[in-house]
Design a protein around this motif. Structure first.
Motif, mmCIF file in Angstrom:
data_model
loop_
_atom_site.group_PDB
_atom_site.id
_atom_site.type_symbol
_atom_site.label_atom_id
_atom_site.label_comp_id
_atom_site.label_asym_id
_atom_site.label_seq_id
_atom_site.Cartn_x
_atom_site.Cartn_y
_atom_site.Cartn_z
ATOM 1 N N ASN A 89 33.050 -18.827 16.068
ATOM 2 C CA ASN A 89 34.501 -18.909 16.279
ATOM 3 C C ASN A 89 35.298 -18.345 15.100
ATOM 4 O O ASN A 89 36.487 -18.095 15.214
ATOM 5 C CB ASN A 89 34.952 -20.337 16.586
ATOM 6 N N THR A 90 34.652 -18.098 13.971
ATOM 7 C CA THR A 90 35.341 -17.488 12.828
ATOM 8 C C THR A 90 35.131 -15.974 12.787
ATOM 9 O O THR A 90 35.663 -15.312 11.901
ATOM 10 C CB THR A 90 34.855 -18.095 11.506
ATOM 11 N N ALA A 91 34.367 -15.450 13.723
ATOM 12 C CA ALA A 91 34.067 -14.008 13.726
ATOM 13 C C ALA A 91 35.312 -13.191 14.039
ATOM 14 O O ALA A 91 36.191 -13.620 14.788
ATOM 15 C CB ALA A 91 32.979 -13.699 14.747
ATOM 16 N N ALA A 92 35.358 -12.005 13.454
ATOM 17 C CA ALA A 92 36.451 -11.057 13.709
ATOM 18 C C ALA A 92 35.831 -9.695 14.008
ATOM 19 O O ALA A 92 34.640 -9.468 13.773
ATOM 20 C CB ALA A 92 37.360 -10.974 12.487
ATOM 21 N N VAL A 93 36.635 -8.803 14.524
ATOM 22 C CA VAL A 93 36.155 -7.453 14.841
ATOM 23 C C VAL A 93 35.625 -6.804 13.560
ATOM 24 O O VAL A 93 36.272 -6.847 12.520
ATOM 25 C CB VAL A 93 37.280 -6.608 15.471
ATOM 26 N N GLY A 94 34.405 -6.259 13.648
ATOM 27 C CA GLY A 94 33.769 -5.611 12.496
ATOM 28 C C GLY A 94 32.800 -6.504 11.755
ATOM 29 O O GLY A 94 32.028 -6.016 10.927
ATOM 30 N N GLU A 128 40.584 -13.975 23.163
ATOM 31 C CA GLU A 128 40.841 -15.401 23.346
ATOM 32 C C GLU A 128 40.955 -15.715 24.828
ATOM 33 O O GLU A 128 41.483 -14.918 25.594
ATOM 34 C CB GLU A 128 42.133 -15.810 22.634
ATOM 35 N N GLY A 129 40.440 -16.870 25.236
ATOM 36 C CA GLY A 129 40.535 -17.312 26.615
ATOM 37 C C GLY A 129 39.185 -17.753 27.140
ATOM 38 O O GLY A 129 38.157 -17.613 26.489
ATOM 39 N N SER A 130 39.191 -18.285 28.353
ATOM 40 C CA SER A 130 37.981 -18.780 28.989
ATOM 41 C C SER A 130 37.505 -17.756 30.023
ATOM 42 O O SER A 130 38.303 -17.269 30.833
ATOM 43 C CB SER A 130 38.272 -20.110 29.683
ATOM 44 N N ALA A 136 33.479 -11.931 31.888
ATOM 45 C CA ALA A 136 33.215 -11.558 30.495
ATOM 46 C C ALA A 136 32.713 -10.122 30.419
ATOM 47 O O ALA A 136 33.121 -9.352 29.552
ATOM 48 C CB ALA A 136 32.204 -12.516 29.874
ATOM 49 N N GLU A 137 31.823 -9.747 31.331
ATOM 50 C CA GLU A 137 31.284 -8.379 31.340
ATOM 51 C C GLU A 137 32.388 -7.356 31.601
ATOM 52 O O GLU A 137 32.468 -6.328 30.933
ATOM 53 C CB GLU A 137 30.188 -8.244 32.407
ATOM 54 N N SER A 138 33.240 -7.642 32.578
ATOM 55 C CA SER A 138 34.314 -6.697 32.889
ATOM 56 C C SER A 138 35.361 -6.643 31.767
ATOM 57 O O SER A 138 35.901 -5.570 31.477
ATOM 58 C CB SER A 138 34.967 -7.037 34.236
ATOM 59 N N LYS A 139 35.637 -7.767 31.131
ATOM 60 C CA LYS A 139 36.606 -7.780 30.024
ATOM 61 C C LYS A 139 36.061 -7.007 28.830
ATOM 62 O O LYS A 139 36.802 -6.236 28.194
ATOM 63 C CB LYS A 139 36.933 -9.229 29.631
ATOM 64 N N CYS A 140 34.766 -7.173 28.509
ATOM 65 C CA CYS A 140 34.171 -6.425 27.397
ATOM 66 C C CYS A 140 34.136 -4.925 27.711
ATOM 67 O O CYS A 140 34.319 -4.092 26.818
ATOM 68 C CB CYS A 140 32.758 -6.923 27.091
ATOM 69 N N ALA A 141 33.884 -4.557 28.979
ATOM 70 C CA ALA A 141 33.878 -3.140 29.350
ATOM 71 C C ALA A 141 35.262 -2.535 29.133
ATOM 72 O O ALA A 141 35.380 -1.367 28.735
ATOM 73 C CB ALA A 141 33.461 -2.981 30.806
ATOM 74 N N SER A 158 38.652 -24.190 21.348
ATOM 75 C CA SER A 158 38.726 -22.738 21.115
ATOM 76 C C SER A 158 37.839 -22.023 22.131
ATOM 77 O O SER A 158 36.626 -22.080 22.050
ATOM 78 C CB SER A 158 38.288 -22.397 19.686
ATOM 79 N N ASP A 159 38.454 -21.378 23.099
ATOM 80 C CA ASP A 159 37.736 -20.589 24.103
ATOM 81 C C ASP A 159 37.911 -19.120 23.745
ATOM 82 O O ASP A 159 39.028 -18.664 23.525
ATOM 83 C CB ASP A 159 38.302 -20.848 25.501
ATOM 84 N N PHE A 160 36.790 -18.389 23.664
ATOM 85 C CA PHE A 160 36.888 -16.972 23.320
ATOM 86 C C PHE A 160 35.664 -16.228 23.829
ATOM 87 O O PHE A 160 34.674 -16.812 24.258
ATOM 88 C CB PHE A 160 37.037 -16.788 21.799
#
Length: 169
Positions: A89-94, A128-130, A136-141, A158-160
């Motif tokens: 939950n503390t991860a960020a892009v990169g 962020e979100g549930s 999840a697959e379509s959102k990551c694509a 914290s939903d992410f």
């Protein structure tokens, strides 16, 4: 006719007749001692030495036990906070991630330095979100074109979603 007996003690020899009963006839020359003191002894504070200090109060078992419990709880809370700082939950892009568990339902992802030999994945996107597995697959694509894995976490307030790919050194 007879004479009346003398007043006071007829057997007292040389004692004045007017002295009240119960008094010490030999204490006439001594001053009266204050209440609570015996005559002939110096008053309190007139002693040539200081009074003994009050004895130190020892810590009871109950007090020591409570101190140990407070320290143990405080250590656990601080340790838990420090350990949770490198969770997913503390991860960020990169950021680079390490998988601590081989179970797909609980991979135990943690943030690591990208120079560390433990680095396995890199975060391409964090949303962020549930999300369900399909969404999840379509959102990551949509967020990261070359993602390989998606990781969702929900609960604990914290939903992410993390979109990951293998990290190449």
């Amino acid at each position: 006719m007879t004479t009346p007996p003398p007043q006071g003690n007829p057997f007292a020899q040389g004692q004045p007749q007017g002295q009240p009963q119960g008094q010490n006839p030999f204490a006439q020359g001594q001053p009266q001692a204050p209440y609570g003191q015996q005559p002939g002894f110096p008053q309190q504070g007139g002693a040539p030495f200081a009074p003994a200090p009050a004895p130190r109060r020892k810590l009871s078992f109950k007090v020591i036990k409570n101190i140990v419990i407070v320290i143990a709880v405080g250590t656990a809370v601080i340790g838990g906070f420090i350990a949770s700082r490198d969770d997913a939950n503390t991860a960020a892009v990169g950021d680079c991630m390490h998988r601590g568990n081989s179970d797909d339902n609980n991979p135990d992802l943690e943030v690591v330095d990208c120079k560390d030999s433990k680095a396995e994945y890199v975060v391409l996107a964090k949303v962020e979100g549930s999300f369900s597995a399909l969404t999840a697959e379509s959102k990551c694509a949509a967020e990261a074109k070359d993602f390989q894995y998606s990781y969702t976490e929900s609960g604990d307030g914290s939903d992410f979603l993390l979109c990951l790919k293998d990290y190449t050194k």
